[in-house]
Design an enzyme around this catalytic site. Structure first.
Site, PDB file in Angstrom:
ATOM      1  N   HIS A 252       9.150 -16.066 -33.503  1.00 25.40           N
ATOM      2  CA  HIS A 252      10.570 -15.917 -33.853  1.00 25.40           C
ATOM      3  C   HIS A 252      11.474 -16.423 -32.718  1.00 25.40           C
ATOM      4  O   HIS A 252      12.317 -17.304 -32.918  1.00 25.40           O
ATOM      5  CB  HIS A 252      10.862 -14.441 -34.143  1.00 25.40           C
ATOM      6  CG  HIS A 252      12.277 -14.160 -34.552  1.00 25.40           C
ATOM      7  ND1 HIS A 252      12.642 -13.976 -35.860  1.00 25.40           N
ATOM      8  CD2 HIS A 252      13.421 -14.037 -33.839  1.00 25.40           C
ATOM      9  CE1 HIS A 252      13.951 -13.761 -35.925  1.00 25.40           C
ATOM     10  NE2 HIS A 252      14.450 -13.778 -34.706  1.00 25.40           N
ATOM     11  N   GLU A 253      11.249 -15.888 -31.534  1.00 24.19           N
ATOM     12  CA  GLU A 253      12.098 -16.306 -30.401  1.00 24.19           C
ATOM     13  C   GLU A 253      11.822 -17.769 -30.051  1.00 24.19           C
ATOM     14  O   GLU A 253      12.728 -18.494 -29.650  1.00 24.19           O
ATOM     15  CB  GLU A 253      11.880 -15.397 -29.194  1.00 24.19           C
ATOM     16  CG  GLU A 253      12.151 -13.895 -29.447  1.00 24.19           C
ATOM     17  CD  GLU A 253      13.523 -13.584 -30.018  1.00 24.19           C
ATOM     18  OE1 GLU A 253      14.486 -14.331 -29.740  1.00 24.19           O
ATOM     19  OE2 GLU A 253      13.645 -12.587 -30.779  1.00 24.19           O
TER      20      GLU A 253
ATOM     21  N   HIS B 125      14.081 -19.828 -32.168  1.00 26.74           N
ATOM     22  CA  HIS B 125      15.434 -19.872 -31.590  1.00 26.74           C
ATOM     23  C   HIS B 125      15.465 -20.844 -30.412  1.00 26.74           C
ATOM     24  O   HIS B 125      16.408 -21.612 -30.232  1.00 26.74           O
ATOM     25  CB  HIS B 125      15.835 -18.486 -31.063  1.00 26.74           C
ATOM     26  CG  HIS B 125      16.297 -17.514 -32.113  1.00 26.74           C
ATOM     27  ND1 HIS B 125      17.344 -17.777 -32.961  1.00 26.74           N
ATOM     28  CD2 HIS B 125      15.883 -16.257 -32.423  1.00 26.74           C
ATOM     29  CE1 HIS B 125      17.544 -16.727 -33.753  1.00 26.74           C
ATOM     30  NE2 HIS B 125      16.658 -15.791 -33.457  1.00 26.74           N
TER      31      HIS B 125
ATOM     32  N   GLU C 138      19.338 -18.168 -36.959  1.00 23.86           N
ATOM     33  CA  GLU C 138      18.309 -17.293 -37.517  1.00 23.86           C
ATOM     34  C   GLU C 138      17.400 -18.070 -38.482  1.00 23.86           C
ATOM     35  O   GLU C 138      16.239 -17.716 -38.651  1.00 23.86           O
ATOM     36  CB  GLU C 138      18.985 -16.099 -38.205  1.00 23.86           C
ATOM     37  CG  GLU C 138      18.095 -14.904 -38.451  1.00 23.86           C
ATOM     38  CD  GLU C 138      17.532 -14.218 -37.192  1.00 23.86           C
ATOM     39  OE1 GLU C 138      17.954 -14.553 -36.066  1.00 23.86           O
ATOM     40  OE2 GLU C 138      16.644 -13.367 -37.358  1.00 23.86           O
TER      41      GLU C 138
HETATM   42 ZN    ZN Z   1      16.561 -13.843 -34.328  1.00 24.97          ZN
END
Ligand code: ZN
Length: 507
Positions: free
Chosen positions: A269-270, A273, A299
């Site tokens: 997830h990170e 980003h 996101e």
């Molecule tokens: Zn996030």
């Protein structure tokens, strides 16, 4: 170009760079604070961050900024700017107006109120005491209503708050998007709840050495194309990404000894980003455009890597054998297919951050409906615990036993972040729409994943999303990347197809 306009342009760029550099410094200090700064240094550190933030803030609304902006407002001067300069002026104007329209005293009171409210919220959550938090939340809602009057609004009052996080998004559009989602996801979640078949996931709760978990996170980040010469991975209580500049984008994850999946998914997830921030075009460095186009689009990139790729069958066809090498004992009797099913188990949860792909958006819709009603004065803060319970029952079929696991679970409202929650659902919607476009254009999408050629996908994302930074609005980027405006049908189809198969449902 005349001498005067060159001077204005250079002066303006110099000023935005100064603001940017303050923010660079603040980001490093903040990162340090959350990744192991000595406890005894925390209070002074917080003051330093506060002081630097207020210096950066003063520049943002300075007379100097005001005079550059009015100079470029003149069509004779503004029309000659190149697209990057135009967009930089647009962003600075937006920030300038946002704060200039609020009387200084009022803004200061609000900053103090929200920082007090955050610590009160912590106590209220710990002690399950909504009454303690209620007066603070009432004031915060009241301030937000006043700000909307000062900023102005078109259509629904809540539009002004939505626009802070997702420029161009409106209640009118979001109501339509969410009603489509609701009509197919609520029944999907209910069908999943009703079937007897449940994926076996107990094996994920064994002991997994945290050092090995870290090695696997590093391994997978490298495969997805995260540039370790422009970032690093650390551990923090709550995972986050700090984009200091494209050459320094740091991420964190959290390792739980009895939960293998949490750190893997947080890293993906990170990492998603971070890929966004690392791959913004170098032309935008030092300007306010050197960041993601919106919270929702940001996101979408994290969700793309966490869910669309990281919870796909093809990803684990390729990487489960690698994971097994890190944990040979714990995973010895598990097949890639067992693993795929286990990490996609759907379970309605009381807490948003623990929600799976199917139920996650339902949590967001609940917050959206509550925020919209609060801001428009249709419900009061005192009604929240009741309204919360009713909506949980309606959407997820479960009711929280107390306010800590209900209305008090998230910090966002204590910090005054009204309008932010929808970004999470927009991220999911965009991610599926982007997935659909990437599959069409790249062709052999899942074959590439099975061969471990994730970098081809990363490059597609860079070309279509990342490189633009904030040069364009999110809706323009989505239109160019996917050929149409935001459309939730891709997310719905993706979820229905995937979970129909996993749960052997008749739809
Ligand atoms: Zn996030």
């Amino acid at each position: 170009m005349t001498g005067k306009s060159d001077a204005a342009k250079n002066g303006f760029l110099e000023l935005v760079k100064r603001i940017r550099y303050y923010n660079d410094a603040i980001a490093v200090l903040y990162w340090d604070l959350r990744t192991g700064a000595p406890r005894k240094g925390v209070s002074q550190r917080a003051e330093v961050i506060g002081m630097l933030s207020s210096e950066a803030f003063k520049l943002t609304i300075s007379d100097e900024m005001g005079s550059y902006l009015s100079y470029f407002d003149d069509p004779d001067n503004g029309s000659r700017l190149d697209p990057t300069m135009k967009a930089a002026v647009r962003e600075c104007r937006k920030e300038y107006d946002k704060y200039k329209k609020i009387p200084e005293d009022k803004y200061r009171e609000y900053v103090i109120l929200t920082s007090e409210a955050e610590s009160i919220w912590e106590d209220a959550k710990k002690n399950n005491d909504f009454e303690l938090f209620k007066p603070y939340l009432e004031k915060i809602v009241d301030y937000n209503q006043q700000f909307i009057e000062l900023w102005g609004y078109e259509g629904n009052k809540y539009n002004t708050l939505l626009d802070l996080y997702e420029p161009g998004m409106t209640v009118e559009k979001l109501d339509e998007i969410f009603s489509m989602l609701r009509s197919r996801i609520v029944p999907l979640a209910a069908k999943i709840r009703a079937v007897d078949y449940q994926p076996e996931d107990q094996f994920l709760k064994q002991y997994f050495d945290t050092g090995k978990q870290e090695e696997f996170s590093l391994f997978i980040l490298d495969r997805m194309g995260y540039d370790f010469d422009a970032g690093r991975l650390d551990e923090s209580e709550h995972p986050f990404t700090t984009g200091i500049n494209p050459g320094d984008v740091r991420i964190t994850t959290h390792y739980y000894p009895n939960d293998l999946i949490s750190s893997v998914m947080s890293s993906l997830h990170e990492g998603g980003h971070a890929l966004y921030e690392q791959n913004i075009s170098a032309d935008l460095k030092g300007t306010p455009l050197c960041e993601g186009a919106s919270m929702g689009l940001h996101e979408s990139q994290s969700r793309f890597w966490e869910n669309i790729i990281g919870r796909s069958r093809s990803f684990w066809q390729k990487y489960f054998r690698d994971l097994q090498k890190f944990f040979p004992e714990q995973l010895k009797d598990i097949s890639p297919e067992d693993f795929y099913r286990a990490i996609n188990k759907v379970e309605p949860s009381l807490v948003r951050i623990e929600a799976d792909e199917v139920t996650y958006n339902l949590h967001i819709m609940i917050r959206y409906e509550i925020e919209k009603a609060l801001i428009n004065g249709e419900i009061n803060v005192a009604d929240l615990p009741t309204v919360w319970g009713e909506k949980m029952k309606e959407y997820l079929g479960i009711v929280p036993p107390d306010d800590s696991k209900g209305v008090l679970q998230d910090v966002h409202w204590a910090g005054g972040s009204f309008g932010y929650f929808p970004s999470y659902a927009l991220g999911n919607i965009y991610s599926a729409q982007i997935y659909n476009a990437a599959k069409k254009e790249i062709g052999n999408f899942h074959e590439l994943i099975e061969k471990g050629e994730l970098k081809v996908i990363k490059e597609w994302l860079t070309e279509n999303i990342h490189k633009h930074g904030k040069l364009q609005k999110p809706a323009e980027i989505i239109m160019q990347a996917t050929g149409e405006e935001i459309n939730p049908v891709y997310l719905i189809d993706y979820l229905e197809q995937k979970y129909k198969e996993i749960y052997k449902l008749e739809l």
